[in-house]
Motif scaffolding. Structure first.
Motif, PDB file in Angstrom:
ATOM      1  N   VAL A 131     -31.387   0.498 -17.641  1.00 41.13           N
ATOM      2  CA  VAL A 131     -30.545   1.617 -18.084  1.00 41.13           C
ATOM      3  C   VAL A 131     -30.004   1.321 -19.481  1.00 41.13           C
ATOM      4  CG1 VAL A 131     -28.434   2.938 -17.654  1.00 41.13           C
ATOM      5  CG2 VAL A 131     -29.927   2.335 -15.751  1.00 41.13           C
ATOM      6  N   ASP A 132     -29.618   0.064 -19.727  1.00 41.18           N
ATOM      7  CA  ASP A 132     -29.191  -0.336 -21.074  1.00 41.18           C
ATOM      8  C   ASP A 132     -30.298  -0.061 -22.085  1.00 41.18           C
ATOM      9  OD1 ASP A 132     -26.765  -1.240 -20.112  1.00 41.18           O
ATOM     10  OD2 ASP A 132     -27.415  -3.335 -19.947  1.00 41.18           O
ATOM     11  N   ALA A 133     -31.520  -0.427 -21.714  1.00 41.35           N
ATOM     12  CA  ALA A 133     -32.663  -0.192 -22.603  1.00 41.35           C
ATOM     13  C   ALA A 133     -32.889   1.296 -22.816  1.00 41.35           C
ATOM     14  CB  ALA A 133     -33.916  -0.840 -22.007  1.00 41.35           C
ATOM     15  N   ALA A 134     -32.715   2.078 -21.766  1.00 36.88           N
ATOM     16  CA  ALA A 134     -32.888   3.529 -21.878  1.00 36.88           C
ATOM     17  C   ALA A 134     -31.857   4.132 -22.824  1.00 36.88           C
ATOM     18  CB  ALA A 134     -32.782   4.182 -20.503  1.00 36.88           C
ATOM     19  N   MET A 135     -30.637   3.616 -22.792  1.00 38.46           N
ATOM     20  CA  MET A 135     -29.592   4.112 -23.692  1.00 38.46           C
ATOM     21  C   MET A 135     -29.951   3.792 -25.146  1.00 38.46           C
ATOM     22  SD  MET A 135     -27.139   5.445 -21.687  1.00 38.46           S
ATOM     23  CE  MET A 135     -25.460   5.258 -22.275  1.00 38.46           C
ATOM     24  N   ARG A 136     -30.487   2.602 -25.377  1.00 43.36           N
ATOM     25  CA  ARG A 136     -30.893   2.230 -26.736  1.00 43.36           C
ATOM     26  C   ARG A 136     -32.080   3.082 -27.190  1.00 43.36           C
ATOM     27  NH1 ARG A 136     -30.357  -2.964 -24.454  1.00 43.36           N
ATOM     28  NH2 ARG A 136     -32.631  -3.236 -24.466  1.00 43.36           N
ATOM     29  N   ALA A 137     -33.041   3.279 -26.291  1.00 42.37           N
ATOM     30  CA  ALA A 137     -34.215   4.088 -26.628  1.00 42.37           C
ATOM     31  C   ALA A 137     -33.815   5.527 -26.899  1.00 42.37           C
ATOM     32  CB  ALA A 137     -35.234   4.021 -25.491  1.00 42.37           C
ATOM     33  N   LEU A 138     -32.810   6.003 -26.191  1.00 43.90           N
ATOM     34  CA  LEU A 138     -32.327   7.366 -26.388  1.00 43.90           C
ATOM     35  C   LEU A 138     -31.733   7.535 -27.776  1.00 43.90           C
ATOM     36  CD1 LEU A 138     -32.083  10.065 -24.903  1.00 43.90           C
ATOM     37  CD2 LEU A 138     -29.918   9.262 -23.941  1.00 43.90           C
ATOM     38  N   ASP A 139     -31.051   6.512 -28.254  1.00 41.59           N
ATOM     39  CA  ASP A 139     -30.515   6.549 -29.616  1.00 41.59           C
ATOM     40  C   ASP A 139     -31.628   6.656 -30.649  1.00 41.59           C
ATOM     41  OD1 ASP A 139     -27.853   6.471 -28.943  1.00 41.59           O
ATOM     42  OD2 ASP A 139     -27.680   4.293 -29.071  1.00 41.59           O
ATOM     43  N   LYS A 140     -32.745   5.990 -30.379  1.00 41.62           N
ATOM     44  CA  LYS A 140     -33.855   5.967 -31.329  1.00 41.62           C
ATOM     45  C   LYS A 140     -34.713   7.233 -31.276  1.00 41.62           C
ATOM     46  CE  LYS A 140     -34.381   0.915 -31.159  1.00 41.62           C
ATOM     47  NZ  LYS A 140     -35.291  -0.199 -30.786  1.00 41.62           N
ATOM     48  N   HIS A 141     -34.982   7.719 -30.070  1.00 42.51           N
ATOM     49  CA  HIS A 141     -35.969   8.787 -29.890  1.00 42.51           C
ATOM     50  C   HIS A 141     -35.362  10.145 -29.563  1.00 42.51           C
ATOM     51  CE1 HIS A 141     -39.181   5.794 -30.013  1.00 42.51           C
ATOM     52  NE2 HIS A 141     -38.440   5.048 -29.206  1.00 42.51           N
ATOM     53  N   GLY A 142     -34.067  10.182 -29.270  1.00 46.17           N
ATOM     54  CA  GLY A 142     -33.434  11.455 -28.952  1.00 46.17           C
ATOM     55  C   GLY A 142     -33.748  11.925 -27.548  1.00 46.17           C
ATOM     56  N   PRO A 143     -33.355  13.149 -27.214  1.00 54.26           N
ATOM     57  CA  PRO A 143     -33.512  13.654 -25.850  1.00 54.26           C
ATOM     58  C   PRO A 143     -34.957  13.893 -25.420  1.00 54.26           C
ATOM     59  CG  PRO A 143     -32.634  15.350 -27.296  1.00 54.26           C
ATOM     60  CD  PRO A 143     -32.615  14.083 -28.070  1.00 54.26           C
ATOM     61  N   GLU A 144     -35.915  13.742 -26.325  1.00 51.94           N
ATOM     62  CA  GLU A 144     -37.332  13.814 -25.949  1.00 51.94           C
ATOM     63  C   GLU A 144     -37.814  12.462 -25.429  1.00 51.94           C
ATOM     64  OE1 GLU A 144     -39.155  16.340 -25.767  1.00 51.94           O
ATOM     65  OE2 GLU A 144     -38.220  17.884 -27.016  1.00 51.94           O
ATOM     66  N   LEU A 145     -36.912  11.712 -24.858  1.00 52.11           N
ATOM     67  CA  LEU A 145     -37.176  10.361 -24.371  1.00 52.11           C
ATOM     68  C   LEU A 145     -38.309  10.343 -23.346  1.00 52.11           C
ATOM     69  CD1 LEU A 145     -36.000   7.394 -24.372  1.00 52.11           C
ATOM     70  CD2 LEU A 145     -34.714   8.096 -22.350  1.00 52.11           C
ATOM     71  N   ARG A 146     -39.222   9.355 -23.487  1.00 52.85           N
ATOM     72  CA  ARG A 146     -40.316   9.188 -22.529  1.00 52.85           C
ATOM     73  C   ARG A 146     -40.211   7.809 -21.879  1.00 52.85           C
ATOM     74  NH1 ARG A 146     -43.595  11.262 -26.868  1.00 52.85           N
ATOM     75  NH2 ARG A 146     -44.653   9.228 -27.027  1.00 52.85           N
ATOM     76  N   MET A 147     -40.863   7.676 -20.745  1.00 50.89           N
ATOM     77  CA  MET A 147     -40.793   6.413 -20.010  1.00 50.89           C
ATOM     78  C   MET A 147     -41.362   5.261 -20.832  1.00 50.89           C
ATOM     79  SD  MET A 147     -39.229   7.060 -17.189  1.00 50.89           S
ATOM     80  CE  MET A 147     -39.591   6.014 -15.760  1.00 50.89           C
ATOM     81  N   GLU A 148     -42.415   5.513 -21.610  1.00 48.09           N
ATOM     82  CA  GLU A 148     -42.989   4.444 -22.420  1.00 48.09           C
ATOM     83  C   GLU A 148     -42.015   3.956 -23.490  1.00 48.09           C
ATOM     84  OE1 GLU A 148     -45.377   8.236 -23.564  1.00 48.09           O
ATOM     85  OE2 GLU A 148     -44.471   7.331 -21.768  1.00 48.09           O
ATOM     86  N   HIS A 149     -41.131   4.858 -23.964  1.00 47.05           N
ATOM     87  CA  HIS A 149     -40.105   4.442 -24.918  1.00 47.05           C
ATOM     88  C   HIS A 149     -39.162   3.427 -24.271  1.00 47.05           C
ATOM     89  CE1 HIS A 149     -40.655   8.604 -26.983  1.00 47.05           C
ATOM     90  NE2 HIS A 149     -41.476   7.703 -27.508  1.00 47.05           N
TER      91      HIS A 149
END
Length: 258
Positions: free
Chosen positions: A39-57
Motif C-alpha cells: 500500500v505504501d508503494a501504491a501511494m508512491r506510485a499514485l504520486d508519480k502516475h496519477g489516478p490512471e494507476l495500474r497494477m504494474e506501476h
C-alpha cells in the motif's frame, strides 16, 4: 515392566496445536505487514502516475512482479479499497484532534477545515482516485468518500445537536445542517483541488467565516449570543468509526434472528 511415561504440562497434541496456531499468527502478521508495504508503494506510485494507476506501476514501485502483488490483492478493486482505507486513516488522524480541540467556535472550525484541506493538498491523487466516479466506477463499487462523509456528518450532527440543546434550541436541524456543511466542504474541496486559484489558508478562512456566520445567524434568531473567540462550556468528544463490511453483516444477521 517399564514404568508408564508421565507427561507434565500440555498433552503433545495440544502443544502441536499451539505451535501450529503460533505459526499461523506469524504468517498472518507477515502477510499483513507485506500488504501494508505494498500500500505504501501504491501511494508512491499514485504520486508519480496519477489516478490512471495500474497494477504494474505498483509492482515496479514495490520491486516485485505482478503475480506477487496479486497474492496480496485479489484485484485492482481490492488495492483501491486498501488505498482508500489508508487515506481515511490519515484524514481521521488529522481531523479528530481538530474536532475535539477545546477551543472557541471559530478556531475550532478553522482547525477542522485545515485538517481536511491538508489531506487534499498532501495527497491530491489519492483524493482524485477515490472521489472521482470516472476513476472509481471502473474498478470498484465501493465508495470510500461517501462512507467517510456519512461518518463525519453523523459525528457533526451529534456535536451540533448537543450544543443546540444546551442553548435551549430546537436540535431537529442538526442532522440536515451537518450533512449540508459536509457536502459544501467537499464540493469546495473538489473545486479548489482543480482550480488552485487561492491558497489553502485563504480557502479555509473563507469557509470558516461562511460556516460561522450560519451558526451565528441561527443562534441570533433564537436570542442566543455566542462569542466566536471564547471556548464553549460544553465539549463533546467526537469519535469517528468506520463500520467494516463483516460488522454490518453481523448486525444484519442478529437483527434477522430477533
Amino acid at each position: 515392566m517399564a514404568n508408564p511415561v508421565k507427561h507434565h504440562g500440555k498433552h503433545p497434541s495440544s502443544q502441536s496445536e499451539s505451535s501450529g496456531d503460533a505459526r499461523k499468527d506469524r504468517w498472518r502478521s507477515h502477510r499483513e505487514a507485506r500488504r501494508e508495504e505494498f500500500v505504501d508503494a501504491a501511494m508512491r506510485a499514485l504520486d508519480k502516475h496519477g489516478p490512471e494507476l495500474r497494477m504494474e506501476h505498483v509492482a515496479k514501485e514495490a520491486g516485485i512482479t505482478k503475480p506477487v502483488l496479486y497474492r496480496h490483492f485479489s484485484d485492482k478493486a481490492d488495492l483501491y479499497q486498501a488505498i482508500g482505507n489508508r487515506g481515511t486513516e490519515i484524514l481521521f488522524e488529522r481531523l479528530i484532534p481538530a474536532l475535539n480541540s477545546e477551543e472557541a467556535p471559530v478556531p475550532r472550525i478553522r482547525k477542522s477545515l485545515d485538517a481536511f484541506f491538508s489531506v487534499i493538498e498532501d495527497m491530491p491523487n489519492v483524493y482524485r482516485l477515490l472521489a472521482r466516479p470516472e476513476y472509481r466506477a471502473r474498478e470498484t463499487d465501493s465508495d470510500v468518500v461517501t462512507q467517510d462523509k456519512e461518518i463525519i456528518a453523523t459525528a457533526l450532527a451529534a456535536l451540533l445537536g448537543d450544543y443546540m440543546r444546551a442553548f435551549g434550541m430546537d436540535s431537529g436541524a442538526a442532522e440536515p445542517w451537518a450533512y449540508g456543511v459536509v457536502g459544501m466542504v467537499q464540493n469546495v474541496g473538489d473545486w479548489w483541488l482543480e482550480r488552485q486559484t487561492m491558497s489553502r489558508d485563504a480557502v479555509v478562512e473563507y469557509l470558516t467565516q461562511l460556516i460561522w456566520m450560519a451558526i451565528d445567524g441561527v443562534a441570533n434568531s433564537h436570542g442566543v449570543r455566542i462569542a466566536p473567540e471564547r471556548p464553549l462550556e460544553l465539549n463533546k468528544i467526537v469519535q469517528l468509526h468506520r463500520v467494516e463490511p463483516e460488522e454490518t453483516e453481523s448486525r444484519q444477521s442478529k437483527g434477522g434472528q430477533g
